[in-house]
Design an enzyme around this catalytic site. Structure first.
Site, PDB file in Angstrom:
ATOM      1  N   LYS A 154     -16.435 -16.426   1.785  1.00 32.52           N
ATOM      2  CA  LYS A 154     -16.126 -15.301   2.945  1.00 32.52           C
ATOM      3  C   LYS A 154     -16.414 -13.997   1.995  1.00 32.52           C
ATOM      4  CE  LYS A 154     -12.558 -14.132   6.098  1.00 32.52           C
ATOM      5  NZ  LYS A 154     -12.764 -12.453   5.789  1.00 32.52           N
ATOM      6  N   SER A 161     -13.447 -12.799  15.823  1.00 33.46           N
ATOM      7  CA  SER A 161     -13.123 -13.074  14.514  1.00 33.46           C
ATOM      8  C   SER A 161     -12.421 -14.445  14.084  1.00 33.46           C
ATOM      9  CB  SER A 161     -11.758 -12.231  13.994  1.00 33.46           C
ATOM     10  OG  SER A 161     -10.704 -12.066  14.950  1.00 33.46           O
ATOM     11  N   LEU A 162     -11.967 -14.613  13.018  1.00 33.28           N
ATOM     12  CA  LEU A 162     -11.410 -16.009  12.482  1.00 33.28           C
ATOM     13  C   LEU A 162     -10.301 -16.040  12.399  1.00 33.28           C
ATOM     14  CD1 LEU A 162     -14.354 -16.628   9.611  1.00 33.28           C
ATOM     15  CD2 LEU A 162     -14.172 -17.858  11.801  1.00 33.28           C
ATOM     16  N   TYR A 178     -39.770  -2.808 -11.204  1.00 34.71           N
ATOM     17  CA  TYR A 178     -39.533  -3.034  -9.749  1.00 34.71           C
ATOM     18  C   TYR A 178     -39.327  -1.589  -9.505  1.00 34.71           C
ATOM     19  CZ  TYR A 178     -37.605  -3.407  -5.039  1.00 34.71           C
ATOM     20  OH  TYR A 178     -37.558  -3.370  -3.658  1.00 34.71           O
ATOM     21  N   ARG A 202     -19.510  -4.103  13.603  1.00 37.42           N
ATOM     22  CA  ARG A 202     -18.686  -4.961  14.340  1.00 37.42           C
ATOM     23  C   ARG A 202     -18.084  -4.138  15.397  1.00 37.42           C
ATOM     24  NH1 ARG A 202     -13.562  -7.100  14.309  1.00 37.42           N
ATOM     25  NH2 ARG A 202     -13.198  -9.279  15.055  1.00 37.42           N
TER      26      ARG A 202
HETATM   27  S1  IVH Z   1     -18.372 -16.513  10.751  1.00 34.89           S
HETATM   28  C1  IVH Z   1     -16.710 -16.263  15.241  1.00 34.89           C
HETATM   29  N1  IVH Z   1     -18.846 -16.901   8.104  1.00 34.89           N
HETATM   30  O1  IVH Z   1     -15.041 -12.679   8.307  1.00 34.89           O
HETATM   31  C2  IVH Z   1     -16.937 -15.520  13.931  1.00 34.89           C
HETATM   32  N2  IVH Z   1     -17.818 -14.598   8.850  1.00 34.89           N
HETATM   33  O2  IVH Z   1     -12.447 -12.843  10.006  1.00 34.89           O
HETATM   34  C3  IVH Z   1     -17.839 -16.173  12.929  1.00 34.89           C
HETATM   35  N3  IVH Z   1     -17.125 -12.984   7.119  1.00 34.89           N
HETATM   36  O3  IVH Z   1     -15.734 -10.248  10.683  1.00 34.89           O
HETATM   37  C4  IVH Z   1     -17.691 -15.705  11.830  1.00 34.89           C
HETATM   38  N4  IVH Z   1     -17.841 -13.932   5.280  1.00 34.89           N
HETATM   39  O4  IVH Z   1     -17.343 -10.679   9.242  1.00 34.89           O
HETATM   40  C5  IVH Z   1     -18.376 -16.062   8.891  1.00 34.89           C
HETATM   41  N5  IVH Z   1     -19.642 -16.645   5.786  1.00 34.89           N
HETATM   42  C6  IVH Z   1     -19.039 -16.029   6.801  1.00 34.89           C
HETATM   43  C7  IVH Z   1     -18.325 -15.031   6.620  1.00 34.89           C
HETATM   44  C8  IVH Z   1     -17.601 -14.394   7.590  1.00 34.89           C
HETATM   45  C9  IVH Z   1     -17.247 -13.287   5.762  1.00 34.89           C
HETATM   46  C10 IVH Z   1     -16.120 -12.144   8.051  1.00 34.89           C
HETATM   47  C11 IVH Z   1     -16.944 -11.876   9.213  1.00 34.89           C
HETATM   48  C12 IVH Z   1     -15.745 -11.724  10.554  1.00 34.89           C
HETATM   49  C13 IVH Z   1     -14.638 -12.076   9.432  1.00 34.89           C
HETATM   50  C14 IVH Z   1     -13.545 -12.980  10.410  1.00 34.89           C
END
Ligand code: IVH
Length: 407
Positions: free
Chosen positions: A117, A84-85, A38, A138
């Site tokens: 995640k 965020s979640l 590569y 972000r």
């Molecule tokens: S969905 C409305 N999917 O987790 C927010 N987030 O605490 C929808 N993250 O800053 C986010 N893996 O960067 C989503 N498979 C995944 C993720 C993910 C990591 C991070 C994301 C966000 C944080 C939320």
């Protein structure tokens, strides 16, 4: 054939071959050539570009285009905020999350999309007419920094969208995470150590440090990768009706998604998947700090909406912090830039959740008293994605009670 068309044809061919190999490596997880092969192709293209900079193709993976260091990053306001979640930490909280969703969707069946995640940095990517035009961090969710030059150097990220199954959207905003896969991280740290340069504490810091560089050549030299997890905007609409289909739809353009991904018919199944992945975590190529559970149907996601800054249709299910035992070899006082003194425990190096830990901050004298920590003591070191590495407790015989509490 003119010289121009020969050079361009050679460049196009190399770009296509490199893109195919990247796809095999990052998306299919099935490398088709050796790294050295590569690199050889990559350098062939690089040499051509150096000789004929006027013919550099916009989708070149080498990306020296506009590759000058910036004076500073510019701020960009997200058209669609990056929210965020919420978090759950155990089965009970997970089931409560599902119950809340079910109550808002009476008499509907709910499927769950379960993703890794990623423990990296969230970014937003804009494609106009199929061309990557902007990459933004972000930031605080409302406003981020324009890191376009750096994201363009990420090898597994499509710079131009192409597909053999339908149209390329006129506008596409993809959300995902930039990470440094474990293997690349270890190689980078070994190289830095050999050169007597600074090493990174973990892949997340290495990825963050690389993206924060104003000189894109530094980011280009780092083994970064992008994993997509969502679509913020798409014109015309992509026409997919579930989260899992949207991810598959993104894959056709060459986006990498997580190496594990599930659709579950019940929340009990989600729990089982979570336990399975927690066990498989050391074998994954990237660092994760949990799973993300999303209601699969996009229509149901819309019905559920948001509560303040978090979606009701998704949650993060964090893995418990990882622990290891080691001994304190020394306690040093570090002088900060402003003259503050911080105690640092020098540890017998120990692997905790994929990172080797040899120093850990004790923050202040109060923490030394709380732990009653002395040189030669055995301590339990915890690592969690959120707070990094901490000494959880002193497990020396003097403090047996703490040990019982820790295990
Ligand atoms: S969905 C409305 N999917 O987790 C927010 N987030 O605490 C929808 N993250 O800053 C986010 N893996 O960067 C989503 N498979 C995944 C993720 C993910 C990591 C991070 C994301 C966000 C944080 C939320």
């Amino acid at each position: 054939m003119t010289q121009t068309s020969t050079v361009v044809a050679q460049m196009r061919q190399l770009i296509q071959i490199l893109a195919q190999h990247n796809h095999a490596y990052y998306v299919m997880d099935q490398p088709t050539i050796l790294d050295s092969e590569y690199d050889q192709l990559f350098h062939q293209l690089k040499a051509l570009e150096e000789q004929y900079p006027e013919y550099i193709q916009p989708d070149s993976p080498i990306n020296k285009v506009g590759g000058k260091p910036l004076a500073k990053f510019t701020s960009v306001t997200h058209v669609v905020p990056m929210l965020s979640l919420g978090n759950v930490f155990n089965q009970e909280e997970l089931f409560a999350f599902a119950r809340r969703a079910e109550e808002r969707l009476p008499n509907q069946t709910i499927q769950y999309d379960v993703e890794l995640k990623f423990d990296g940095l969230a970014i937003s990517l804009w494609y106009e007419q199929g061309v990557l035009v902007r990459g933004v961090t972000r930031g605080d969710g409302e406003t981020g920094e324009d890191i376009t030059q750096n994201v363009k150097t990420i090898r597994n990220l499509p710079k131009v969208l192409s597909t053999d199954q339908g149209e390329v959207p006129t506008l596409l905003e993809v959300r995902g995470e930039v990470l440094m896969p474990k293997a690349g991280f270890e190689k980078l740290n070994a190289e830095n150590e050999a050169k007597g340069e600074k090493t990174f504490a973990n892949p997340r810091n290495a990825a963050a440090g690389s993206l924060r560089q104003l000189d894109p050549n530094i980011a280009a030299s780092r083994p970064l990768a992008f994993y997509a997890y969502g679509i913020a905007q798409c014109e015309p609409n992509h026409g997919q009706s579930t989260m899992s289909e949207s991810l598959e739809w993104l894959q056709q353009f060459g986006f990498a998604v997580g190496e594990r991904h599930f659709v579950c018919d019940s929340i009990q199944e989600v729990q089982a998947v979570y336990e399975q992945i927690n066990a498989e975590r050391p074998q994954l190529s990237v660092e994760i700090d949990g799973m993300v559970i999303k209601v699969n149907s996009l229509k149901q996601q819309q019905q559920l909406g948001f509560l303040s800054r978090e979606p009701r249709w998704a949650t993060a299910y964090k893995f418990p912090a990882v622990a290891a035992l080691t001994t304190v070899e020394n306690i040093d006082w570090q002088v900060g830039r402003t003259g503050t003194l911080t105690p640092v425990a020098r540890l017998n190096p120990v692997a905790v959740g994929g990172v080797t830990v040899s120093n850990v901050t004790l923050h202040n004298i109060g923490e030394i008293h709380r732990l009653d920590v002395r040189i030669g003591d055995t301590v339990s070191v915890y690592r969690s994605g959120d707070v990094g590495v901490t000494i959880h407790s002193n497990v020396s015989s003097r403090t047996q009670l703490d040990f019982q509490m820790a295990v």
